[in-house]
Design a protein around this motif. Structure first.
Motif, mmCIF file in Angstrom:
data_model
loop_
_atom_site.group_PDB
_atom_site.id
_atom_site.type_symbol
_atom_site.label_atom_id
_atom_site.label_comp_id
_atom_site.label_asym_id
_atom_site.label_seq_id
_atom_site.Cartn_x
_atom_site.Cartn_y
_atom_site.Cartn_z
ATOM 1 N N ALA A 423 -13.773 1.170 10.495
ATOM 2 C CA ALA A 423 -12.673 1.506 9.580
ATOM 3 C C ALA A 423 -12.135 2.904 9.851
ATOM 4 O O ALA A 423 -10.917 3.143 9.821
ATOM 5 N N LYS A 426 -10.085 2.827 13.025
ATOM 6 C CA LYS A 426 -8.833 2.103 12.789
ATOM 7 C C LYS A 426 -7.809 2.991 12.083
ATOM 8 O O LYS A 426 -6.611 2.927 12.361
ATOM 9 N N HIS A 427 -8.281 3.836 11.155
ATOM 10 C CA HIS A 427 -7.374 4.651 10.350
ATOM 11 C C HIS A 427 -7.398 6.123 10.767
ATOM 12 O O HIS A 427 -7.058 6.995 9.969
ATOM 13 N N ARG A 430 -8.917 8.837 8.515
ATOM 14 C CA ARG A 430 -8.408 9.062 7.153
ATOM 15 C C ARG A 430 -9.338 8.383 6.152
ATOM 16 O O ARG A 430 -9.399 7.147 6.078
ATOM 17 N N THR A 432 -9.265 8.157 2.844
ATOM 18 C CA THR A 432 -8.665 7.391 1.747
ATOM 19 C C THR A 432 -8.355 5.963 2.168
ATOM 20 O O THR A 432 -8.719 5.002 1.485
ATOM 21 N N THR A 433 -7.681 5.800 3.310
ATOM 22 C CA THR A 433 -7.299 4.455 3.744
ATOM 23 C C THR A 433 -8.516 3.668 4.243
ATOM 24 O O THR A 433 -8.583 2.451 4.060
ATOM 25 N N ALA A 434 -9.485 4.342 4.858
ATOM 26 C CA ALA A 434 -10.700 3.649 5.297
ATOM 27 C C ALA A 434 -11.482 3.131 4.096
ATOM 28 O O ALA A 434 -11.974 1.996 4.092
ATOM 29 N N LEU A 436 -10.272 2.407 1.195
ATOM 30 C CA LEU A 436 -9.504 1.312 0.592
ATOM 31 C C LEU A 436 -9.782 0.003 1.318
ATOM 32 O O LEU A 436 -10.000 -1.037 0.693
ATOM 33 N N GLU A 437 -9.813 0.029 2.634
ATOM 34 C CA GLU A 437 -10.087 -1.189 3.397
ATOM 35 C C GLU A 437 -11.501 -1.696 3.148
ATOM 36 O O GLU A 437 -11.733 -2.914 3.068
ATOM 37 N N ARG A 442 -13.609 6.922 -2.352
ATOM 38 C CA ARG A 442 -13.794 8.010 -1.398
ATOM 39 C C ARG A 442 -15.161 8.676 -1.556
ATOM 40 O O ARG A 442 -15.858 8.898 -0.556
ATOM 41 N N GLU A 463 -7.502 14.121 6.537
ATOM 42 C CA GLU A 463 -7.144 13.914 5.129
ATOM 43 C C GLU A 463 -5.969 14.780 4.753
ATOM 44 O O GLU A 463 -5.347 14.630 3.762
#
Length: 463
Positions: A423, A426-427, A430, A432-434, A436-437, A442, A463
């Motif tokens: 994750a 992939k991001h 980041r 926050t987005t990791a 979320l996935e 956080r 970040e």
């Protein structure tokens, strides 16, 4: 599973037009199950209605045309119309995999090939009966708990039953409650359940996520402000605490509240009064406070980031929510509940989990807990094209590709580490987005990275 001594044996129906095969299976299974037999469609449906077995072994090639699977498929359809929770295992001959897969697409649970390997069949039947019993327990629970659903919380295991007992007890008081648990375990749902069972249920339930509000705004969000109190304060505004008067205030992620605000919260808890930002008038507010955190507040007290006196004010009663990985009795039950809910919402009634999906659900460590399970099942339902959700549909590894370790803990940590690293790559680091996935918060992702020794270099800048 085969019954223990003194319990009734589970019922199984064998449908096959070959006397020798029926006799072979009956002799192999009679020690563990109550076995009924049928050789054609009329006798199969009659036996099923009379006996109501949980599992059926069904040969598709039956008279009057044994070379054609249509008669067996018709029996499958009739059985599932009578009881859709029945587990039907197709017994197929060599070269009949196509019809067997067609049967699975129509609702059969699994298939075995002829000649039947009895030890393999017995293992498959144990899984069938275990799953069939879980599904029946779930539907029974739905019926008996229709008026006692704990705001969507579900669990048949001892850990969640203990949580439900705590909810019943604390709901009748006005004492503050501190709800502890990892991200995704259902802390807000627990708070809502307490509110709904209290004498404040007709009042407001006001929730605020303390970690989602900038430090410069959290005082105004909680306590409100007077007109002109600061730039942009064009009108008087009530805070969340005032909005909860007569009801319940839920402070999620309480460990993220800055120290100056902790002082004001402590005063409110002690005196049930507050002053708006820029105001001089004391305002009385009758609100019960429930708080939640996935952080270690005792560690925060030791480091000085969380006030000890506030902790003991909030933690008059503590409720600890178990992680999903510690709820072996509940994970399939919850998955079935989510599948039914999302299938109904998306007009896809009749969906079920394939065996590989159920195995993957049991073996996955669930770092995002119930929220992750819910998200994966919902995604699978939306994206599904057939009647069965496979492990790939819910984006889980199948049992055969699960990470191997010398212990369950090592295997779980290896899979968690692999998913987190994937994750983050992939991001581009980041958080926050990791998070979320992955279906986690956080702070939980940071904690897992610390625990698993995952480097944070490059992450902070991203970040």
């Amino acid at each position: 599973m085969p019954p223990s001594a003194g319990t009734a044996r589970p019922k199984i129906l064998i449908v096959d037009d070959d006397d020798e095969i029926r006799t072979q299976m009956r002799w192999a299974l009679t020690g563990d199950y109550t076995v009924s037999q049928a050789s054609d469609r009329p006798s199969a449906v009659e036996q099923f209605r009379a006996v109501r077995p949980m599992v059926v072994l069904l040969d598709l090639g039956l008279p009057p045309n044994p070379a054609n699977p249509e008669e067996g498929l018709a029996i499958l359809s009739e059985i599932l119309a009578i009881d859709r929770l029945t587990k039907v295992v197709i017994v197929s001959g060599q070269g009949e995999k196509g019809p067997a897969m067609r049967a699975i697409g129509s609702g059969a649970y699994d298939f075995v090939g002829k000649p039947v390997e009895m030890e393999e069949l017995k293992l498959l039947l144990r899984r069938c009966f275990h799953l069939a019993q879980l599904e029946r327990d779930f539907h029974h629970m739905q019926h008996t708990l229709r008026n006692d659903t704990f705001e969507g919380l579900l669990g048949s295991g001892p850990r969640m039953q203990s949580v439900f007992d705590s909810i019943r007890k604390v709901a009748t008081s006005n004492a503050p409650v501190l709800i502890l648990g990892e991200s995704g375990t259902g802390k807000e749902m627990t708070a809502r359940a307490i509110h709904q069972r209290s004498d404040r249920k007709d009042g407001p339930f006001v929730a605020i996520n303390c970690s989602a509000i900038p430090e410069s705004l959290i005082e105004s969000e909680l306590f409100g402000h007077e007109k002109g109190a600061f730039t942009g304060a064009h009108a008087q505004r009530k805070g969340r605490i005032e909005m909860a008067s007569g009801g319940t205030l839920f402070l999620d992620e309480i460990g993220e509240v800055p120290l100056p605000i902790q002082v004001k919260l402590l005063r409110f808890l002690q005196e049930q009064t507050l002053e708006r930002v820029g105001g001089r008038q004391e305002i009385s507010v009758d609100a019960r406070v429930l708080a939640a955190t996935n952080a270690d507040l005792k560690k925060g007290m030791a480091t000085g980031s969380f006030r000890e006196d506030l902790f003991y004010r909030l933690a008059v009663v503590q409720i600890l929510l178990p992680a999903l990985r510690d709820r072996d009795d509940d994970v399939v039950l919850l998955a079935q509940a989510f599948l039914q809910r999302f299938a109904n919402e998306n007009g896809k009634n009749g969906l079920s989990f394939a065996p590989d999906a159920l195995r993957a659900i049991r073996q996955h460590p669930w770092p995002g807990n119930v929220r992750e399970l819910q998200n994966r099942v919902k995604r699978g339902v939306i994206m599904s094209e057939g009647k069965r959700l496979n492990a790939s549909d819910i984006e889980l590894l199948s049992a055969g590709s699960a990470p191997q370790g010398t212990t369950l803990k090592e295997a779980r940590e290896r899979l968690e580490s692999e998913m987190i690293r994937t994750a983050l790559r992939k991001h581009a680091g980041r958080i926050t987005t990791a998070a979320l996935e992955l279906g986690i918060s956080r702070p939980t992702l940071y904690e897992l990275m610390d625990k698993l020794g995952i480097e944070k270099s490059g992450v902070e800048k991203a970040e």
